[in-house]
Write a protein that holds these residues in place. Structure first.
Motif, short mmCIF file in Angstrom:
data_model
loop_
_atom_site.label_atom_id
_atom_site.label_comp_id
_atom_site.label_asym_id
_atom_site.label_seq_id
_atom_site.Cartn_x
_atom_site.Cartn_y
_atom_site.Cartn_z
N ASP A 169 0.82 -1.20 0.00
CA ASP A 169 0.00 0.00 0.00
C ASP A 169 0.86 1.26 0.00
O ASP A 169 0.53 2.26 -0.66
CB ASP A 169 -0.93 0.02 1.22
CG ASP A 169 -1.94 -1.13 1.17
OD1 ASP A 169 -2.22 -1.61 0.04
OD2 ASP A 169 -2.39 -1.56 2.24
N ASP A 170 1.94 1.22 0.74
CA ASP A 170 2.83 2.38 0.84
C ASP A 170 4.27 1.91 0.65
O ASP A 170 5.00 1.69 1.61
CB ASP A 170 2.67 3.05 2.20
CG ASP A 170 3.36 4.41 2.26
OD1 ASP A 170 3.79 4.89 1.18
OD2 ASP A 170 3.47 4.96 3.36
N PRO A 171 4.70 1.72 -0.61
CA PRO A 171 6.05 1.19 -0.86
C PRO A 171 7.12 2.11 -0.26
O PRO A 171 7.02 3.34 -0.29
CB PRO A 171 6.15 1.16 -2.39
CG PRO A 171 4.73 1.14 -2.86
CD PRO A 171 3.96 1.96 -1.86
N VAL A 172 8.15 1.47 0.27
CA VAL A 172 9.25 2.21 0.90
C VAL A 172 10.00 3.01 -0.15
O VAL A 172 10.51 4.11 0.13
CB VAL A 172 10.20 1.23 1.62
CG1 VAL A 172 11.40 1.95 2.21
CG2 VAL A 172 9.44 0.47 2.71
N THR A 173 10.06 2.50 -1.36
CA THR A 173 10.80 3.20 -2.41
C THR A 173 10.22 4.59 -2.64
O THR A 173 10.96 5.57 -2.78
CB THR A 173 10.74 2.39 -3.71
OG1 THR A 173 11.21 1.06 -3.47
CG2 THR A 173 11.60 3.03 -4.78
N HIS A 174 8.91 4.69 -2.69
CA HIS A 174 8.27 5.97 -2.96
C HIS A 174 8.35 6.91 -1.76
O HIS A 174 8.37 8.14 -1.92
CB HIS A 174 6.81 5.76 -3.33
CG HIS A 174 6.63 4.86 -4.52
ND1 HIS A 174 5.42 4.25 -4.82
CD2 HIS A 174 7.50 4.47 -5.51
CE1 HIS A 174 5.57 3.53 -5.93
NE2 HIS A 174 6.84 3.65 -6.35
N LYS A 175 8.40 6.33 -0.57
CA LYS A 175 8.33 7.13 0.64
C LYS A 175 9.69 7.61 1.13
O LYS A 175 9.83 8.76 1.54
CB LYS A 175 7.63 6.31 1.73
CG LYS A 175 7.35 7.09 3.00
CD LYS A 175 6.55 6.23 3.97
CE LYS A 175 6.23 6.99 5.25
NZ LYS A 175 5.45 6.17 6.21
N PHE A 176 10.72 6.69 1.08
CA PHE A 176 12.02 7.01 1.66
C PHE A 176 13.16 6.98 0.65
O PHE A 176 14.33 7.02 1.03
CB PHE A 176 12.36 6.01 2.79
CG PHE A 176 11.39 6.03 3.93
CD1 PHE A 176 11.40 7.07 4.85
CD2 PHE A 176 10.45 5.02 4.08
CE1 PHE A 176 10.51 7.08 5.91
CE2 PHE A 176 9.57 5.03 5.13
CZ PHE A 176 9.57 6.07 6.07
N GLY A 177 12.83 6.95 -0.66
CA GLY A 177 13.89 6.91 -1.65
C GLY A 177 14.82 8.09 -1.61
O GLY A 177 16.02 7.97 -1.90
N GLY A 178 14.31 9.22 -1.20
CA GLY A 178 15.13 10.42 -1.16
C GLY A 178 16.14 10.42 -0.02
O GLY A 178 17.04 11.28 0.01
N LEU A 179 16.01 9.48 0.96
CA LEU A 179 16.93 9.43 2.09
C LEU A 179 18.24 8.70 1.76
O LEU A 179 19.17 8.70 2.58
CB LEU A 179 16.27 8.76 3.29
CG LEU A 179 15.04 9.49 3.86
CD1 LEU A 179 14.43 8.68 5.00
CD2 LEU A 179 15.41 10.89 4.34
N LEU A 180 18.32 8.09 0.62
CA LEU A 180 19.53 7.36 0.23
C LEU A 180 20.69 8.32 0.02
O LEU A 180 20.50 9.43 -0.50
CB LEU A 180 19.28 6.58 -1.06
CG LEU A 180 18.36 5.36 -0.96
CD1 LEU A 180 18.09 4.80 -2.36
CD2 LEU A 180 18.99 4.26 -0.10
N PRO A 181 21.89 7.94 0.41
CA PRO A 181 23.07 8.79 0.12
C PRO A 181 23.26 8.93 -1.39
O PRO A 181 23.13 7.96 -2.14
CB PRO A 181 24.23 8.02 0.77
CG PRO A 181 23.59 7.15 1.81
CD PRO A 181 22.25 6.77 1.26
#
Length: 795
Positions: A169-181
């Motif tokens: 329902d809430d993929p991590v890729t869409h939610k926290f992808g911007g936190l990657l170095p």
């Protein structure tokens, strides 16, 4: 660094048990994890530990660490880093995995060749295809820092911080992808423009295909990727890969080539993934189900291109599979040859743990092809085998090859002796090995006999000092009589090479007489080598006897010599007077010889005058002994034997009679040599019956009685002893004994029997022994006589 280790130790002590020890820290680029080399406390096995410390500066990225741990636990694939154990607390997250090394290390040092890079990209593409299609997920973090190399050299995928299924329902890729170095540097163009939420409306593979294109650029350009503009400069990328590569980095995500299609295009015939290394890696994984023809093709390709493959891959991936195929899959010698080629790059510890057990088991296999291959390749293996393994496991199995019915096995076994003998114990060398070599020197195959002689010559200095001389003497002299010309030549060569281990007695008494017949050999090759070998032994004897004294005789001027016996002259050594007399004891006493030579009576009673019939009865006790001619002949015969105590006069080194080295079972019975052999009875000459008695049997002759009737006077100094008259007494019951005036019974001779012609037996005397057909002079017969010559020759 010390503070960090203390902090880690403190955290471990407060949290759940984590049975792993932290080692050195490994630098990782663009990652939320700290990587350490670790070991398992239980068995000391290697591992890697990914550590995430939870604090104020890292708390924002905690969802990424938790997602990575969850995906590693649930996602199992050969191309994914294998997780072993993990622990999660409020202060830290530790993940123990197989020992890995960051790929970026090799990329920055440009330590990877093109074939290895293709193989790694192929493996990563397979894993990414699985994630996109089978798992219906987006990895979202494909880059060099997310890939690690295992101990086998294989590329393993990690970096699962934003991996998520599109079904969530809430993929991590869409939610926290911007936190990657460095997310902005590696993000696809659509993500840069619209954010990670734009991926909801794009194909699943879109983001990963773009990132896979950036990975290709990184690994071929030593990691020098800073922005998207560089991707169009594909100079270092292989030409046949460039068309597919450009389709991966299309700016339009809908026209972008998926990783699955990229893999398909590269796997076509003569495409960029059609390489020997990739074929080998794929074949090894399914070797158990391949047929014989496919295996042979695989091995041929492996031998041709093996030098291009990573050493780690061979050691950790291919080697275990090949060993399984050799032992259980019927791989045979061809597979094992590849094993040995890989083994050349292994350390002694790795060889002992991986290959040595396989070698020991293969030596026990009764297959001749396998045995011949092992013996032929033993030089490649012997340095890695310990002395204990060779003596206890390998050598006992090797001995069976000496008795095999196949000549090729026997020959290879003899040749392999040179390889293993430096590691054999003295017991094995001087025991079982010599027994089997004695048999192969009598082998029906001339080549095996020749190789045995060569083998003995080369291992001569490995033999024990107690058996070296007698074994080699017997073996080489036997080989000198071999009908095969090369066997004789090998014996001469071996003798010349080992001349320094023989003493002067063996050189002069046994070896030189054995070599000299080869001087007239029918083959020029043998004659030429015989001359060289003869010269070697002559020089050896000269060197050994150089320190000998001029004579072993006592000083003739010594006072004790004059008192004990008349002074004897010395032998003449002048070469110009070789025909002169050797000893002249009385030349200085010519004045003492005066008067006329008087003729004395024959000691045997046979002289110019016949013995009177009325000779005294006491003279009957003196029987004629051996004649002077017979005594002289016997003495000369014994003297000739004395000149050659170890070699009978009638024995030839080219014959096989009475030679102790003709025993095919062993050479060791050299201590029981017969220095005297039986006289040859083939001449048909019958011995004189009168020579069969010694002087002790006849008694001391009465010189006075022998010359009582002689007209010539006795020599000066001798006087006649008075002889008591003989009184005839009445005959007794025996009829052959008479009494003298003193009452003593004396023997009287009876006249010969006229009918039979034989002499009657006389009482008081020993009967004459019957003539024998052959007179034997044995060494042990002389040994019983304390005054004889035999004791001086007993060696």
């Amino acid at each position: 660094m010390d503070f960090l280790k203390l902090a880690v130790a403190s955290a471990i002590s407060k949290g759940p048990p984590f049975p792993y020890t932290f080692g050195d820290r490994v630098d990782v680029d663009s990652s939320i994890w700290s990587l350490y080399n670790g070991t398992k406390r239980e068995d000391g096995s290697n591992c890697s530990i990914f550590s995430f410390e939870i604090n104020d500066s890292t708390r924002s990225r905690l969802p990424l660490a938790k997602n990575a741990l969850r995906k590693l636990r649930t996602l199992r694939h050969p191309g994914v880093v294998r997780i072993i154990d993990s622990v999660e607390t409020d202060a830290y997250i530790y993940i123990a995995t197989e020992r890995v090394t960051p790929l970026s290390w090799y990329v920055r040092r440009e330590a990877l060749n093109t074939e290895t890079i293709k193989w790694g990209l192929h493996s990563t593409a397979i894993t990414l295809k699985f994630i996109n299609e089978e798992a219906a997920s987006i990895h979202g973090n494909i880059r060099a820092s997310s890939i690690y190399t295992a101990e086998s050299g294989e590329w393993k995928l990690a970096g699962f911080e934003v991996l998520s299924s599109m079904k969530d329902d809430d993929p991590v890729t869409h939610k926290f992808g911007g936190l990657l170095p460095d997310s902005g540097r590696y993000a696809a163009p659509e993500v840069v423009k619209g954010g990670w939420d734009t991926l909801r409306n794009q194909p699943i593979h879109a983001a990963d295909s773009w990132n896979f294109g950036t990975l290709i650029y990184e690994v071929f350009n030593a990691g020098a990727f800073t922005n998207n503009e560089q991707l169009s400069q594909a100079k270092k990328i292989p030409p046949n890969m460039i068309p597919s590569y450009k389709r991966l980095i299309q700016k339009n995500p809908k026209t972008r080539l998926s990783v699955a299609h990229f893999l398909e295009q590269g796997s076509r015939s003569r495409a960029f993934f059609d390489t020997p290394l990739i074929h080998v890696a794929q074949f090894v994984e399914n070797m158990g189900v391949k047929n014989q023809d496919e295996r042979e093709e695989f091995l041929r390709e492996l031998e041709e291109t093996g030098d291009q493959f990573p050493e780690d891959f061979f050691r950790a991936k291919i080697l275990p599979e090949l060993l399984k195929s050799v032992e259980f899959g019927g791989g045979g010698p061809k597979v094992f040859s590849v094993v040995l080629k890989i083994g050349e790059k292994l350390s002694d510890e790795e060889w002992e743990s991986n290959i040595t057990p396989c070698i020991v088991r293969l030596f026990s296999v009764p297959d001749r092809a396998t045995r011949v291959f092992l013996l032929d390749n033993l030089p490649k293996m012997i340095d890695h085998l310990s002395n204990k393994v060779v003596n206890d496991k390998v050598f006992p199995e090797m001995l069976t090859g000496f008795s095999d019915v196949a000549p090729i096995v026997r020959e290879q076994t003899v040749k392999a002796v040179l390889v293993v003998v430096p590691k054999l114990s003295d017991r094995n060398v001087n025991g079982d090995l010599l027994k089997y070599l004695a048999k192969t020197q009598n082998d029906e195959q001339p080549g095996i006999r020749t190789n045995t002689t060569i083998c003995l010559g080369k291992i001569a200095r490995n033999l024990g000092p107690n058996t070296r001389q007698k074994v080699l003497t017997a073996a080489f002299t036997r080989a000198l009589r071999d009908p095969f010309v090369h066997a004789r030549n090998a014996a001469l060569l071996a003798l010349a090479a080992t001349a320094d281990i023989f003493d002067e007695n063996d050189c002069a008494a046994r070896l030189l007489p054995a070599v000299t017949p080869s001087l007239v050999d029918k083959e020029k090759l043998v004659r030429a080598q015989a001359n060289k070998t003869l010269e070697v032994f002559l020089q050896r004897i000269k060197a050994l006897t150089a320190s000998y004294p001029d004579t072993a005789m006592p000083n003739p001027t010594a006072a004790d010599s004059r008192a004990a016996a008349p002074r004897m002259g010395t032998a003449q050594t002048d070469e110009s007077s070789w025909a002169g007399w050797a000893i002249s004891s009385f030349t200085k006493k010519l004045g003492a010889a005066s008067g006329e030579i008087e003729r004395g009576a024959s000691p045997s009673g046979v002289g110019n005058e016949p013995r009177p019939a009325s000779a005294p009865i006491a003279a009957a006790q003196t029987r004629p002994g051996p004649s002077a001619e017979a005594r002289t002949t016997s003495a000369l015969t014994l003297h000739k034997k004395a000149l050659s105590p170890t070699t009978p006069a009638h024995t030839s080194f080219l014959g096989d009679e009475d030679n102790e080295d003709n025993d095919p079972d062993a050479w060791g019975d050299l201590d029981e040599e017969k220095f005297f052999d039986a006289e040859d009875s083939s001449s048909g000459t019958k011995p004189n019956p009168t020579n069969t008695r010694s002087f002790d049997e006849w008694g001391e002759p009465d010189i006075a009685s022998m010359v009582s009737k002689s007209k010539n006077p006795l020599p000066k100094g001798l006087t006649r002893k008075p002889t008591a008259p003989v009184t005839t007494a009445p005959r007794t019951g025996a009829g052959n004994a008479f009494s003298n005036p003193k009452g003593n019974v004396v023997a009287a001779r009876k006249p010969p029997n006229k009918v039979t012609g034989m002499k009657p037996t006389v009482a008081g005397t020993k009967p004459a022994p019957a003539p024998v057909a052959k007179t034997e002079a044995k060494a042990d017969a002389w040994g019983d006589d304390a005054d004889g010559w035999g004791d001086g020759w007993d060696i």
